[in-house]
Design an enzyme around this catalytic site. Structure first.
Site, mmCIF file in Angstrom:
data_model
loop_
_atom_site.group_PDB
_atom_site.id
_atom_site.type_symbol
_atom_site.label_atom_id
_atom_site.label_comp_id
_atom_site.label_asym_id
_atom_site.label_seq_id
_atom_site.Cartn_x
_atom_site.Cartn_y
_atom_site.Cartn_z
ATOM 1 N N VAL A 103 1.136 -0.917 0.218
ATOM 2 C CA VAL A 103 -0.094 -0.159 0.212
ATOM 3 C C VAL A 103 0.904 0.898 0.406
ATOM 4 O O VAL A 103 1.908 1.727 1.295
ATOM 5 C CB VAL A 103 -0.836 -0.261 1.508
ATOM 6 C CG1 VAL A 103 -2.214 0.884 1.119
ATOM 7 C CG2 VAL A 103 -1.738 -1.398 1.745
ATOM 8 N N CYS A 104 0.170 1.943 -0.209
ATOM 9 C CA CYS A 104 1.437 3.558 -0.568
ATOM 10 C C CYS A 104 2.354 3.272 -1.577
ATOM 11 O O CYS A 104 3.209 2.611 -2.122
ATOM 12 C CB CYS A 104 0.744 4.554 0.230
ATOM 13 S SG CYS A 104 0.946 6.146 -0.081
ATOM 14 N N THR A 105 4.037 3.832 -0.269
ATOM 15 C CA THR A 105 5.234 3.515 -0.314
ATOM 16 C C THR A 105 6.238 2.741 0.151
ATOM 17 O O THR A 105 6.982 2.063 -0.297
ATOM 18 C CB THR A 105 5.950 4.355 0.152
ATOM 19 O OG1 THR A 105 5.836 5.023 1.357
ATOM 20 C CG2 THR A 105 5.752 6.071 -0.596
#
Length: 320
Positions: A103-105
């Site tokens: 998720v995300c970075t």
């Protein structure tokens, strides 16, 4: 029973953790025996999120399930200078998981561990360039809210982790369960992975000059009108050439591309939320003909309007 293991670390983004966890926990409540969820930090100690929230893990990574079904790596400020021990653990244990999810970075950690080389992936829009620059073997796609490439799934920023988790639950136990969870969380199930991270209004900058801002708003509210450069320039009281140049300078995109994106978004909403026919929607959204709208959908989404509606319009609620 599918085990879901979430890796925790200092500086993690809290919503990257809690969003997907709420989805998987909701699935377990809906269909008991579906998921066993646990969290783990490097040494089993509590971690402090980027917002200051303290999360208490279930295990240390050494004591965590050795071969989870789904290994989820969240993002956050802590991925900028990750602990080498976490990357080493991922490199060793990641291949044992049936499904790797970021998720995300969190995608940066998967890339550091070598899992994204030769694969298509995404991350938060603000870090797509960083991911591509530091890991040139990764095919970084900055547009979608999530990307599936084999058994690896990566998502964009924060709330897109919920979208990805809902898609995984739908894959595991069915659409009706995912719909029930989405309703409970008051979110949309139907955001497809190839939906852009931004709406047209967010993707483009807001113009500084009021006449151009008014034109942007006009386009959004009147997708079916004449939105040619000449007509829009007249509304802004500028010459077409001056208008086109000023619009691109202040918004970062051309008037034509902005119009195309607004029309596509409007058509998608109508396909998802109404029973209007494709011909009617094509006229409402300024395409003129169903064939013109079909070409726009195939170009942007690699699917036809009819297939898009079939896949992403929620089924009728049998309780109503």
């Amino acid at each position: 029973m599918r085990t879901v293991l979430v890796v925790l670390f200092d500086g993690v983004q809290s919503l990257d953790v809690t969003g997907p966890l709420e989805v998987f926990a909701g699935a377990e409540q809906h269909t008991p025996g579906t998921y066993r969820i646990s969290t783990a930090s490097l040494d089993g100690a509590p971690v402090r999120t980027s917002s200051g929230l303290t999360l208490v893990p279930d295990h240390s990574l050494a004591a965590a399930p050795a071969a989870p079904h789904t290994l989820l790596v969240p993002g956050g400020q802590g991925t900028r200078s990750p602990a080498p021990e976490i990357v080493d653990w991922l490199r060793e244990h990641g291949p044992r998981a049936e499904r790797l999810v970021s998720v995300c970075t969190g995608a940066i950690l998967l890339a550091e561990a070598g899992f994204l080389d030769g694969r298509r992936a995404t991350t938060h829009w603000a870090y797509c360039d960083t991911l591509a620059r530091h890991h040139p073997a990764v095919e970084v796609d900055p547009d979608p809210i999530y990307v599936r490439d084999g058994h690896i799934a990566t998502s964009a920023g924060v709330t897109s982790g919920i979208d990805l988790a809902l898609a995984l639950v739908e894959e595991d136990i069915g659409r009706e369960a995912a719909l029930t969870i989405a309703r409970h969380l008051v979110v949309f199930l139907r955001r497809p992975g190839n939906q852009a991270q931004f709406s047209a209004q967010l993707a483009a900058q807001t113009a500084q000059r009021e006449p151009l801002r008014e034109v942007q708003q006009w386009i959004t509210e009147h997708p079916g009108d004449d939105l040619s450069v000449e007509h829009l320039a007249a509304r802004a009281r500028l010459s077409p050439r001056h208008f086109a140049r000023a619009f691109r300078t202040e918004t970062g995109t051309t008037p034509g591309r902005y119009v195309d994106r607004v029309r596509l978004e409007h058509a998608r909403r109508l396909l998802e939320d109404t029973s209007d026919g494709v011909e009617e929607i094509s006229r409402t959204c300024g395409y003129g003909t169903a064939e013109a709208m079909r070409r726009a959908f195939v170009k942007a989404l690699a699917t036809s309007p009819a297939e898009y509606r079939r896949r992403f319009r929620p089924a009728a609620d049998p309780t109503r």
